[in-house]
Scaffold this motif. Sequence first.
Motif, PDB file in Angstrom:
ATOM      1  N   ALA A  53       0.777  -1.054   0.130  1.00 34.91           N
ATOM      2  CA  ALA A  53       0.288  -0.033  -0.042  1.00 34.91           C
ATOM      3  C   ALA A  53       1.092   1.316  -0.038  1.00 34.91           C
ATOM      4  CB  ALA A  53      -0.965   0.038   1.094  1.00 34.91           C
ATOM      5  N   HIS A  69      -4.390   2.890  -1.354  1.00 28.99           N
ATOM      6  CA  HIS A  69      -4.408   2.280  -2.118  1.00 28.99           C
ATOM      7  C   HIS A  69      -3.529   0.682  -2.658  1.00 28.99           C
ATOM      8  CE1 HIS A  69      -4.721   6.297  -3.288  1.00 28.99           C
ATOM      9  NE2 HIS A  69      -5.797   5.982  -4.274  1.00 28.99           N
ATOM     10  N   PRO A  70      -4.378   0.185  -1.442  1.00 29.94           N
ATOM     11  CA  PRO A  70      -3.531  -1.338  -1.586  1.00 29.94           C
ATOM     12  C   PRO A  70      -4.020  -2.358  -2.759  1.00 29.94           C
ATOM     13  CG  PRO A  70      -6.111  -1.422  -0.356  1.00 29.94           C
ATOM     14  CD  PRO A  70      -5.874   0.198  -1.007  1.00 29.94           C
ATOM     15  N   VAL A  71      -2.975  -2.942  -2.523  1.00 29.79           N
ATOM     16  CA  VAL A  71      -2.626  -4.609  -4.109  1.00 29.79           C
ATOM     17  C   VAL A  71      -2.226  -5.599  -3.251  1.00 29.79           C
ATOM     18  CG1 VAL A  71      -1.490  -5.153  -5.908  1.00 29.79           C
ATOM     19  CG2 VAL A  71      -1.851  -2.479  -5.508  1.00 29.79           C
ATOM     20  N   THR A  73      -1.445  -9.677  -3.190  1.00 28.70           N
ATOM     21  CA  THR A  73      -1.572 -10.723  -3.737  1.00 28.70           C
ATOM     22  C   THR A  73      -2.028 -12.189  -3.183  1.00 28.70           C
ATOM     23  OG1 THR A  73      -0.574  -9.563  -4.852  1.00 28.70           O
ATOM     24  CG2 THR A  73      -0.411 -12.210  -5.629  1.00 28.70           C
ATOM     25  N   VAL A  84      -4.930 -10.970  -7.911  1.00 26.72           N
ATOM     26  CA  VAL A  84      -4.318  -9.311  -7.758  1.00 26.72           C
ATOM     27  C   VAL A  84      -5.869  -8.393  -7.478  1.00 26.72           C
ATOM     28  CG1 VAL A  84      -2.958  -8.118  -8.097  1.00 26.72           C
ATOM     29  CG2 VAL A  84      -2.375 -10.304  -8.497  1.00 26.72           C
ATOM     30  N   SER A  86      -7.429  -4.873  -5.827  1.00 25.57           N
ATOM     31  CA  SER A  86      -6.340  -3.591  -5.892  1.00 25.57           C
ATOM     32  C   SER A  86      -8.300  -2.374  -5.079  1.00 25.57           C
ATOM     33  CB  SER A  86      -5.965  -2.721  -7.015  1.00 25.57           C
ATOM     34  OG  SER A  86      -6.613  -2.887  -8.154  1.00 25.57           O
ATOM     35  N   GLU A  88      -9.349   1.897  -4.076  1.00 26.19           N
ATOM     36  CA  GLU A  88      -8.651   2.926  -3.299  1.00 26.19           C
ATOM     37  C   GLU A  88      -8.604   2.840  -1.227  1.00 26.19           C
ATOM     38  OE1 GLU A  88     -11.157   6.042  -3.953  1.00 26.19           O
ATOM     39  OE2 GLU A  88     -10.928   5.405  -6.164  1.00 26.19           O
TER      40      GLU A  88
END
Length: 183
Positions: A53, A69-71, A73, A84, A86, A88
């Motif tokens: 993030a 803004h996390p991603v 996996t 994956v 994602s 906000e």
Amino acid sequence: YLAEHYQSLRAVGELSDNLGDLSLVGDLNADLSLESIRLTHAREGALAWTLEADRASYVMDDDLIRVEHPVITYIHEQGTEAVVVSAESGEVRQDERDLRLWNRVLVRYEDKTVSAESLVYDDAAQELVLEGGVLLESERASFFSPRMTVDLNTNHFLMEQGVRAEVLLDSFALHGAEEQGTQ
């Protein structure tokens, strides 16, 4: 993890506060705020998921990590593609190992993408629940539903409640149907 290392991280924060411009990200409601974080979770000795993030704030009393803004996996068995995700914004409840994301949630798996307004990850059940204008798109089809569940053990997607679908038929399938209809 963060709770275990909170005291040493707090000392770094106090040191940086004393240095002025080097202070950590300024969420005044959090015990600790950081930029550019990476959090990993292992299960039975193997990496289960990774969260990255732009910013994170840790609230010690709630054992809660807020992220911007996390991603995420989700790692599958060796040789299969990862899921994956994602968004906000989001929250990770460390004690329950659950995750909640909102605003422009996007899930990518193989040739499929899913968009929604919110997502909840249940670690114990190994499932994702997406809600709010859920749109599943692949190369040949699109499906819309208010809600969808993804079983991360089987990679099965289940859409419920007023599902709409658009399926593109290729020319081969249409020609075959025309030939059968004229005989």
